[in-house]
Design a protein around this motif. Sequence first.
Motif, PDB file in Angstrom:
ATOM      1  N   ASN A 113      12.628  30.757   3.653  1.00 49.36           N
ATOM      2  CA  ASN A 113      12.411  31.026   5.087  1.00 49.36           C
ATOM      3  C   ASN A 113      12.348  29.765   5.939  1.00 49.36           C
ATOM      4  N   LEU A 114      13.180  28.777   5.652  1.00 46.18           N
ATOM      5  CA  LEU A 114      13.271  27.609   6.516  1.00 46.18           C
ATOM      6  C   LEU A 114      14.259  27.884   7.645  1.00 46.18           C
ATOM      7  N   VAL A 115      14.078  27.175   8.753  1.00 46.12           N
ATOM      8  CA  VAL A 115      14.869  27.422   9.956  1.00 46.12           C
ATOM      9  C   VAL A 115      15.796  26.243  10.231  1.00 46.12           C
ATOM     10  N   ALA A 116      17.026  26.545  10.589  1.00 44.50           N
ATOM     11  CA  ALA A 116      18.019  25.512  10.871  1.00 44.50           C
ATOM     12  C   ALA A 116      17.510  24.536  11.921  1.00 44.50           C
ATOM     13  N   GLY A 117      17.709  23.245  11.664  1.00 43.88           N
ATOM     14  CA  GLY A 117      17.322  22.206  12.606  1.00 43.88           C
ATOM     15  C   GLY A 117      15.917  21.685  12.431  1.00 43.88           C
ATOM     16  N   GLU A 118      15.070  22.384  11.660  1.00 45.15           N
ATOM     17  CA  GLU A 118      13.717  21.888  11.423  1.00 45.15           C
ATOM     18  C   GLU A 118      13.752  20.640  10.560  1.00 45.15           C
ATOM     19  N   LYS A 119      12.835  19.717  10.858  1.00 42.05           N
ATOM     20  CA  LYS A 119      12.759  18.455  10.134  1.00 42.05           C
ATOM     21  C   LYS A 119      11.511  18.454   9.256  1.00 42.05           C
ATOM     22  N   TYR A 120      11.658  17.997   8.022  1.00 42.60           N
ATOM     23  CA  TYR A 120      10.558  18.052   7.064  1.00 42.60           C
ATOM     24  C   TYR A 120      10.337  16.709   6.379  1.00 42.60           C
ATOM     25  N   ASN A 121       9.076  16.451   6.051  1.00 34.88           N
ATOM     26  CA  ASN A 121       8.720  15.389   5.111  1.00 34.88           C
ATOM     27  C   ASN A 121       8.468  16.030   3.756  1.00 34.88           C
ATOM     28  N   LEU A 122       9.056  15.460   2.719  1.00 31.57           N
ATOM     29  CA  LEU A 122       8.851  15.947   1.356  1.00 31.57           C
ATOM     30  C   LEU A 122       8.405  14.785   0.475  1.00 31.57           C
ATOM     31  N   ALA A 123       7.328  15.003  -0.272  1.00 35.69           N
ATOM     32  CA  ALA A 123       6.895  14.007  -1.251  1.00 35.69           C
ATOM     33  C   ALA A 123       6.704  14.702  -2.594  1.00 35.69           C
ATOM     34  N   VAL A 124       7.170  14.044  -3.643  1.00 36.54           N
ATOM     35  CA  VAL A 124       6.963  14.497  -5.015  1.00 36.54           C
ATOM     36  C   VAL A 124       6.317  13.337  -5.769  1.00 36.54           C
ATOM     37  N   ALA A 125       5.279  13.623  -6.535  1.00 38.71           N
ATOM     38  CA  ALA A 125       4.580  12.572  -7.280  1.00 38.71           C
ATOM     39  C   ALA A 125       4.240  13.092  -8.669  1.00 38.71           C
ATOM     40  N   TYR A 126       3.956  12.156  -9.587  1.00 40.67           N
ATOM     41  CA  TYR A 126       3.537  12.587 -10.916  1.00 40.67           C
ATOM     42  C   TYR A 126       2.348  11.771 -11.399  1.00 40.67           C
TER      43      TYR A 126
ATOM     44  N   PRO B  65       0.836  -1.207   0.000  1.00 37.90           N
ATOM     45  CA  PRO B  65       0.000   0.000   0.000  1.00 37.90           C
ATOM     46  C   PRO B  65       0.871   1.257   0.000  1.00 37.90           C
ATOM     47  N   GLU B  66       0.497   2.213  -0.835  1.00 37.93           N
ATOM     48  CA  GLU B  66       1.220   3.477  -0.832  1.00 37.93           C
ATOM     49  C   GLU B  66       0.728   4.375   0.289  1.00 37.93           C
ATOM     50  N   ILE B  67      -0.538   4.196   0.659  1.00 38.34           N
ATOM     51  CA  ILE B  67      -1.124   4.977   1.745  1.00 38.34           C
ATOM     52  C   ILE B  67      -1.906   4.039   2.651  1.00 38.34           C
ATOM     53  N   MET B  68      -1.671   4.111   3.948  1.00 36.86           N
ATOM     54  CA  MET B  68      -2.437   3.345   4.920  1.00 36.86           C
ATOM     55  C   MET B  68      -3.393   4.293   5.620  1.00 36.86           C
ATOM     56  N   ASN B  69      -4.560   3.777   6.015  1.00 36.11           N
ATOM     57  CA  ASN B  69      -5.508   4.634   6.726  1.00 36.11           C
ATOM     58  C   ASN B  69      -6.319   3.812   7.717  1.00 36.11           C
TER      59      ASN B  69
ATOM     60  N   HIS C 183      -5.384  20.705  -9.036  1.00 35.88           N
ATOM     61  CA  HIS C 183      -4.096  20.016  -9.218  1.00 35.88           C
ATOM     62  C   HIS C 183      -4.076  18.720  -8.413  1.00 35.88           C
ATOM     63  N   PRO C 184      -4.731  17.681  -8.936  1.00 33.11           N
ATOM     64  CA  PRO C 184      -4.778  16.401  -8.222  1.00 33.11           C
ATOM     65  C   PRO C 184      -3.410  15.763  -8.027  1.00 33.11           C
ATOM     66  N   GLU C 185      -2.408  16.205  -8.799  1.00 34.19           N
ATOM     67  CA  GLU C 185      -1.065  15.662  -8.619  1.00 34.19           C
ATOM     68  C   GLU C 185      -0.469  16.036  -7.266  1.00 34.19           C
ATOM     69  N   VAL C 186      -1.098  16.990  -6.559  1.00 36.33           N
ATOM     70  CA  VAL C 186      -0.618  17.395  -5.238  1.00 36.33           C
ATOM     71  C   VAL C 186      -1.250  16.557  -4.124  1.00 36.33           C
ATOM     72  N   VAL C 187      -2.356  15.865  -4.420  1.00 40.26           N
ATOM     73  CA  VAL C 187      -3.111  15.174  -3.375  1.00 40.26           C
ATOM     74  C   VAL C 187      -2.286  14.066  -2.720  1.00 40.26           C
ATOM     75  N   LYS C 188      -1.673  13.203  -3.518  1.00 42.63           N
ATOM     76  CA  LYS C 188      -0.888  12.108  -2.909  1.00 42.63           C
ATOM     77  C   LYS C 188       0.277  12.646  -2.076  1.00 42.63           C
ATOM     78  N   PRO C 189       1.050  13.641  -2.550  1.00 45.03           N
ATOM     79  CA  PRO C 189       2.100  14.185  -1.684  1.00 45.03           C
ATOM     80  C   PRO C 189       1.580  14.708  -0.346  1.00 45.03           C
ATOM     81  N   ILE C 190       0.380  15.306  -0.333  1.00 51.73           N
ATOM     82  CA  ILE C 190      -0.181  15.777   0.933  1.00 51.73           C
ATOM     83  C   ILE C 190      -0.481  14.593   1.849  1.00 51.73           C
ATOM     84  N   PHE C 191      -1.084  13.540   1.314  1.00 43.56           N
ATOM     85  CA  PHE C 191      -1.353  12.342   2.109  1.00 43.56           C
ATOM     86  C   PHE C 191      -0.054  11.752   2.674  1.00 43.56           C
ATOM     87  N   LEU C 192       0.951  11.648   1.835  1.00 45.65           N
ATOM     88  CA  LEU C 192       2.181  10.969   2.222  1.00 45.65           C
ATOM     89  C   LEU C 192       2.983  11.726   3.268  1.00 45.65           C
TER      90      LEU C 192
END
Length: 222
Positions: A130-143, A11-15, A59-68
Amino acid sequence: PTNTKTGAPKPEIMNLAGFYDAVFPSEYGHSFNGTSSSTPFSAAMAAVLMSKNSFIKGHPEVVKPIFLTSTAGHVFNNRDTDGGAAPGIPSFDLMAYSKGYSGYWPKGNDQSLFKDGNGNSRDLEVTLNNLVAGEKYNLAVAYLTKGSTIKKLKKLPLKWSVTVYQNNKSISSYSANNYDHQYILQTFKVPKSGNITIRIKRNSNAAPDDKIAFGYHMTKVP
């Protein structure tokens, strides 16, 4: 990705599942379970998200990155016996209210996306500020691309990679070189306050004439 032991797709997304409903047949304990419940629940989350945000609706191509990227707790690594599945389940609060970064690149084919006016190869890029040092991020890119082409090829068309740079130095990178990744998900910390650049590199494209829509979402890890 697939489970190497069973050959089943991961599964790419669990819920969530296991919803109680007094109307549901008593022989099932009034419980609505399994993918029969988690799938419509996920669809409803996406529908509400798009109805409240006209940008996402267009822009449905953004939906999966938001979920992930909008996951917090509820990590099920113990169910993923050989790695590869995205851990965690999406949090609607994070999806709806997080001050994340969302965006997309104009839809186009291989020529318009990955070549300049002289026919030279180029990468897709976006700079986030405007990102701050030490902050942790999740990034997803999809097509997104044509389902009929994927069916014909029996694989996804792209071999590609996503790299995050700060001050021209790579701070996170992931390559999908097996024609099996429609999205790339990565987590990283920002070394210094300031800007970062996300860069998409196309290594090969088995369907260069088809249009592709790329979208991304990045949110701070709670």
